[in-house]
Design a protein around this motif. Sequence first.
Motif, PDB file in Angstrom:
ATOM      1  N   ASN A  45      -7.936  -0.460 -22.640  1.00 22.75           N
ATOM      2  CA  ASN A  45      -7.857   0.992 -22.833  1.00 22.75           C
ATOM      3  C   ASN A  45      -6.588   1.520 -22.187  1.00 22.75           C
ATOM      4  OD1 ASN A  45      -8.503   3.971 -22.003  1.00 22.75           O
ATOM      5  ND2 ASN A  45     -10.020   3.462 -23.569  1.00 22.75           N
ATOM      6  N   ASP A  46      -5.877   2.386 -22.889  1.00 21.39           N
ATOM      7  CA  ASP A  46      -4.631   2.942 -22.335  1.00 21.39           C
ATOM      8  C   ASP A  46      -4.693   4.447 -22.109  1.00 21.39           C
ATOM      9  OD1 ASP A  46      -4.551   3.941 -24.883  1.00 21.39           O
ATOM     10  OD2 ASP A  46      -2.674   2.961 -25.467  1.00 21.39           O
ATOM     11  N   GLY A  47      -5.884   5.030 -22.197  1.00 19.94           N
ATOM     12  CA  GLY A  47      -6.042   6.458 -21.946  1.00 19.94           C
ATOM     13  C   GLY A  47      -5.804   7.350 -23.138  1.00 19.94           C
ATOM     14  N   GLN A 113     -16.226  -1.038 -10.951  1.00 20.90           N
ATOM     15  CA  GLN A 113     -16.719  -2.184 -11.703  1.00 20.90           C
ATOM     16  C   GLN A 113     -17.624  -1.711 -12.841  1.00 20.90           C
ATOM     17  OE1 GLN A 113     -15.694  -5.423 -11.260  1.00 20.90           O
ATOM     18  NE2 GLN A 113     -14.253  -4.416  -9.874  1.00 20.90           N
ATOM     19  N   LYS A 114     -17.970  -2.634 -13.744  1.00 20.00           N
ATOM     20  CA  LYS A 114     -18.769  -2.259 -14.912  1.00 20.00           C
ATOM     21  C   LYS A 114     -20.230  -2.065 -14.511  1.00 20.00           C
ATOM     22  CE  LYS A 114     -20.033  -3.462 -19.618  1.00 20.00           C
ATOM     23  NZ  LYS A 114     -20.159  -4.518 -20.640  1.00 20.00           N
ATOM     24  N   LYS A 115     -20.510  -0.873 -14.034  1.00 18.27           N
ATOM     25  CA  LYS A 115     -21.873  -0.483 -13.685  1.00 18.27           C
ATOM     26  C   LYS A 115     -21.905   1.030 -13.614  1.00 18.27           C
ATOM     27  CE  LYS A 115     -21.246  -0.594  -8.666  1.00 18.27           C
ATOM     28  NZ  LYS A 115     -21.795  -1.081  -7.388  1.00 18.27           N
ATOM     29  N   GLY A 116     -23.079   1.581 -13.544  1.00 20.90           N
ATOM     30  CA  GLY A 116     -23.178   3.027 -13.477  1.00 20.90           C
ATOM     31  C   GLY A 116     -22.771   3.552 -12.108  1.00 20.90           C
ATOM     32  N   HIS A 117     -21.952   4.606 -12.091  1.00 26.49           N
ATOM     33  CA  HIS A 117     -21.551   5.258 -10.846  1.00 26.49           C
ATOM     34  C   HIS A 117     -21.993   6.709 -10.904  1.00 26.49           C
ATOM     35  CE1 HIS A 117     -19.091   1.856  -9.569  1.00 26.49           C
ATOM     36  NE2 HIS A 117     -18.497   1.855 -10.752  1.00 26.49           N
ATOM     37  N   SER A 118     -22.522   7.212  -9.798  1.00 27.96           N
ATOM     38  CA  SER A 118     -22.928   8.616  -9.773  1.00 27.96           C
ATOM     39  C   SER A 118     -21.694   9.504  -9.757  1.00 27.96           C
ATOM     40  CB  SER A 118     -23.787   8.898  -8.536  1.00 27.96           C
ATOM     41  OG  SER A 118     -22.987   8.864  -7.366  1.00 27.96           O
ATOM     42  N   LEU A 119     -21.843  10.721 -10.278  1.00 23.63           N
ATOM     43  CA  LEU A 119     -20.739  11.667 -10.272  1.00 23.63           C
ATOM     44  C   LEU A 119     -20.365  12.055  -8.846  1.00 23.63           C
ATOM     45  CD1 LEU A 119     -21.802  13.941 -13.262  1.00 23.63           C
ATOM     46  CD2 LEU A 119     -20.119  12.095 -13.257  1.00 23.63           C
ATOM     47  N   GLU A 120     -21.346  12.064  -7.940  1.00 26.62           N
ATOM     48  CA  GLU A 120     -21.073  12.362  -6.537  1.00 26.62           C
ATOM     49  C   GLU A 120     -20.169  11.292  -5.933  1.00 26.62           C
ATOM     50  OE1 GLU A 120     -24.013  12.367  -7.948  1.00 26.62           O
ATOM     51  OE2 GLU A 120     -24.681  14.454  -7.790  1.00 26.62           O
ATOM     52  N   PHE A 121     -20.455  10.015  -6.240  1.00 21.85           N
ATOM     53  CA  PHE A 121     -19.607   8.924  -5.744  1.00 21.85           C
ATOM     54  C   PHE A 121     -18.199   9.033  -6.322  1.00 21.85           C
ATOM     55  CE2 PHE A 121     -17.810   4.717  -6.788  1.00 21.85           C
ATOM     56  CZ  PHE A 121     -17.520   4.278  -5.498  1.00 21.85           C
ATOM     57  N   LEU A 122     -18.101   9.351  -7.585  1.00 20.35           N
ATOM     58  CA  LEU A 122     -16.788   9.422  -8.226  1.00 20.35           C
ATOM     59  C   LEU A 122     -15.942  10.570  -7.663  1.00 20.35           C
ATOM     60  CD1 LEU A 122     -17.739   8.635 -11.933  1.00 20.35           C
ATOM     61  CD2 LEU A 122     -16.584   7.138 -10.290  1.00 20.35           C
ATOM     62  N   ARG A 123     -16.585  11.637  -7.159  1.00 20.59           N
ATOM     63  CA  ARG A 123     -15.802  12.698  -6.522  1.00 20.59           C
ATOM     64  C   ARG A 123     -15.113  12.199  -5.257  1.00 20.59           C
ATOM     65  NH1 ARG A 123     -20.767  16.327  -6.838  1.00 20.59           N
ATOM     66  NH2 ARG A 123     -20.918  16.516  -9.108  1.00 20.59           N
ATOM     67  N   GLU A 124     -15.722  11.204  -4.621  1.00 20.65           N
ATOM     68  CA  GLU A 124     -15.133  10.625  -3.411  1.00 20.65           C
ATOM     69  C   GLU A 124     -13.908   9.778  -3.723  1.00 20.65           C
ATOM     70  OE1 GLU A 124     -18.209   8.469  -1.461  1.00 20.65           O
ATOM     71  OE2 GLU A 124     -19.545  10.203  -1.292  1.00 20.65           O
ATOM     72  N   ILE A 125     -13.788   9.319  -4.970  1.00 19.14           N
ATOM     73  CA  ILE A 125     -12.617   8.533  -5.378  1.00 19.14           C
ATOM     74  C   ILE A 125     -11.956   9.236  -6.579  1.00 19.14           C
ATOM     75  CG2 ILE A 125     -13.400   6.314  -4.467  1.00 19.14           C
ATOM     76  CD1 ILE A 125     -14.325   5.628  -7.341  1.00 19.14           C
ATOM     77  N   ALA A 126     -11.682  10.535  -6.385  1.00 20.08           N
ATOM     78  CA  ALA A 126     -11.139  11.331  -7.487  1.00 20.08           C
ATOM     79  C   ALA A 126      -9.782  10.815  -7.959  1.00 20.08           C
ATOM     80  CB  ALA A 126     -11.022  12.801  -7.068  1.00 20.08           C
ATOM     81  N   HIS A 127      -9.106  10.026  -7.110  1.00 19.17           N
ATOM     82  CA  HIS A 127      -7.820   9.467  -7.530  1.00 19.17           C
ATOM     83  C   HIS A 127      -7.987   8.346  -8.542  1.00 19.17           C
ATOM     84  CE1 HIS A 127      -9.384   7.031  -4.309  1.00 19.17           C
ATOM     85  NE2 HIS A 127      -8.438   6.119  -4.425  1.00 19.17           N
ATOM     86  N   LEU A 128      -9.199   7.780  -8.653  1.00 16.73           N
ATOM     87  CA  LEU A 128      -9.457   6.697  -9.600  1.00 16.73           C
ATOM     88  C   LEU A 128     -10.374   7.102 -10.745  1.00 16.73           C
ATOM     89  CD1 LEU A 128      -9.970   3.693  -7.134  1.00 16.73           C
ATOM     90  CD2 LEU A 128      -7.963   4.166  -8.540  1.00 16.73           C
ATOM     91  N   ARG A 129     -11.129   8.178 -10.567  1.00 15.20           N
ATOM     92  CA  ARG A 129     -12.138   8.504 -11.572  1.00 15.20           C
ATOM     93  C   ARG A 129     -11.569   8.850 -12.953  1.00 15.20           C
ATOM     94  NH1 ARG A 129     -14.859  14.433 -10.094  1.00 15.20           N
ATOM     95  NH2 ARG A 129     -12.932  15.642 -10.215  1.00 15.20           N
ATOM     96  N   ARG A 131      -9.873   7.056 -14.660  1.00 11.86           N
ATOM     97  CA  ARG A 131      -9.886   5.797 -15.406  1.00 11.86           C
ATOM     98  C   ARG A 131     -11.238   5.507 -16.060  1.00 11.86           C
ATOM     99  NH1 ARG A 131      -6.594   1.325 -11.771  1.00 11.86           N
ATOM    100  NH2 ARG A 131      -4.913   2.682 -11.047  1.00 11.86           N
ATOM    101  N   THR A 132     -12.267   6.248 -15.669  1.00 14.15           N
ATOM    102  CA  THR A 132     -13.578   6.020 -16.272  1.00 14.15           C
ATOM    103  C   THR A 132     -13.631   6.667 -17.655  1.00 14.15           C
ATOM    104  OG1 THR A 132     -14.537   8.040 -15.353  1.00 14.15           O
ATOM    105  CG2 THR A 132     -14.651   6.045 -13.985  1.00 14.15           C
ATOM    106  N   ASN A 133     -14.537   6.195 -18.481  1.00 14.37           N
ATOM    107  CA  ASN A 133     -14.706   6.782 -19.816  1.00 14.37           C
ATOM    108  C   ASN A 133     -15.042   8.272 -19.722  1.00 14.37           C
ATOM    109  OD1 ASN A 133     -14.176   4.481 -21.348  1.00 14.37           O
ATOM    110  ND2 ASN A 133     -16.291   3.778 -21.219  1.00 14.37           N
ATOM    111  N   THR A 134     -15.937   8.604 -18.791  1.00 17.33           N
ATOM    112  CA  THR A 134     -16.388   9.990 -18.672  1.00 17.33           C
ATOM    113  C   THR A 134     -15.242  10.924 -18.346  1.00 17.33           C
ATOM    114  OG1 THR A 134     -18.587   9.286 -17.945  1.00 17.33           O
ATOM    115  CG2 THR A 134     -17.916  11.537 -17.392  1.00 17.33           C
TER     116      THR A 134
END
Length: 465
Positions: A45-47, A113-129, A131-134
Motif C-alpha cells: 500500500n502506498d497511501g 502489526q496485523k491485529k486490531g488496535h483500539s482507537l485510544e491506543f492509536l491516539r498514543e502513536i498518532a505519528h504512525l496511525r 499508516r493504518t487503513n482506518t
Amino acid sequence: MKDIRRKTVRELLSEPSKYAGSEVDVKGWVRTRRGNKNVQFVALNDGSTINSLQIVFDLSRFSEESLKTVTTGSSIHVQGLLVESQGKGQTVEVQAEELEIYGTADPAEYPLQKKGHSLEFLREIAHLRPRTNTFGAVLRIRHALAFAIHKFFNDKGFYYFHTPLITESDCEGAGAMFQVTTLPMEELPRTEDGNVDYSQDFFGAPTSLTVSGQLEGELGATALGCIYTFGPTFRAENSNTPRHLSEFWMIEPEMAFYDVNDNMDLAEEFIKYCINYALDHCKDDIQFLNDHFDKELIDRLKFVVENDFVRLPYTEGVKILEESGEKFEFPVYWGADLASEHERYLVEKHFKRPVMLTDYPKEIKAFYMKLNEDGKTVRGMDVLFPQIGEIIGGSQREENYDVLCSRMEELGMADMPWYMDTRKFGTVPHSGFGLGFERLVLFVTGMQNIRDVIPFPRYPKNCNF
C-alpha cells in the motif's frame, strides 16, 4: 532496476486493463505477508487508496534470505509484470522480478502489526496511525472535503480571505483563549499598580490566538462582497468531550447583502455539496468505514443530501421538546441554550431530517447577531445534524451602528472602532456562518471522537507530536 516510471497503487487498480501485461514499477509499505515454501504474497500500500496491491514473489527467483526483512511496516520498491490475478480478492497482481528494500520494520518493535488496535491506543502513536487503513481513509476524506470547500466557494465567486491568527479581540466573548506573549514568564514586568506591563510585550498589548476569523471576515465582505476564511482556530476550554478540540479548523463565509434566509440557503447548499463530493470521490474509503465502523454511515450521508432541511424557530423547537415526554439530562425552557441531546431529538426523532433552528433569545447569542423587531430574539441560525447536533452556527449580522453600540455596552464589551467602522461607513445588510471542519469530517467518516479526524489532535494535557 530498469528505468520505468513509477505507478501508484491507485493508478494500477483503477485502470487494470490499461497496464495489464506490462512491466510496472511500484513503491510502498508492506501491509501483510503470507505464503508457503514456493511463493510469498505481499500486500503493498502506498497511501494513494484504501486498497492494497498484491505482489507475488516466486521463491525460485527470490531466496528466503532476500525476503527476510520484507515484513509489516517495511518499505519496498518492486518491478515486475502486472497480470490478471489467479486468486480471490484482487483483479490484478504483480509478479515480482526486482526488489529493493528501502526501510525495515522489526516485527518485535513495530507497533502496527496485523491485529486490531483500539482507537485510544492509536491516539498514543498518532505519528504512525496514518499508516493504518482506518486513518488513511479518514485523511483522504479530509483532503477531499477541504478541496470541495475551496471549489464550492471559488465556483460561486467567493474570495478566499486570510484572517489573522494572532489577535487582540475575542470574537465570541468566551474568554477561553491562548495568550501569545514574548514576556519572560519567570519574571513578568509590572506596572506601578502591580498589573502585567504589556507595553513591554511584542505587540504592546495583550494578544491571543484567534477563536474565529469572523470579525475580520466581515471587513473583507464589506469590500469584496462575498468571502470565506478557512484556517486554524484555538480555544483554551478545559473540555475533554468527544466533540471538542483545542486546535481546529474553521470555514467562515461572510456575505454582503445577504439576509438570514439567503444565509440559510447557502449553508444548506454548501454542506450538501461537500457531502456529495465525498460520496462521489471517496467511495472506497467511505465504504470501508461503513463496513468496519458504522453500518449506517452511507445511508445517513444520503439521508442528509436527499432531504430538505427543516427551518424551525427556536420558540417552536422548545415547545416541541417540552411536549415530547422525553426525559432529558438538561432542562428545557425558553431562554435555555439547547444541549446536544435536545438538538439530536429534533433531528433524529421528531423531524427525522436536518434542522435549521432560527430566532434565538438574544441573551444566549453573540453581540453581533441582528436583533429582531420583537427586541428579544436575534436572527441566528444553527444547522443541526444527526449524531453531531450543531454543525453550523451563523446569523445575519447587526448592521445598525446604534443598535450594535447598545448591544456592546449592554454586554460591557470594549470598543472596537475598526469593527464599528463597517457600520459607520457604508453599512449594508450582511450575513455569515461558521462550520467546524473537524465536525464535518466527523460526520462524513462516521468516527465517534473528533480526536480521530485530525492528524495530530490538541486537547487538555496533550500536545504531543
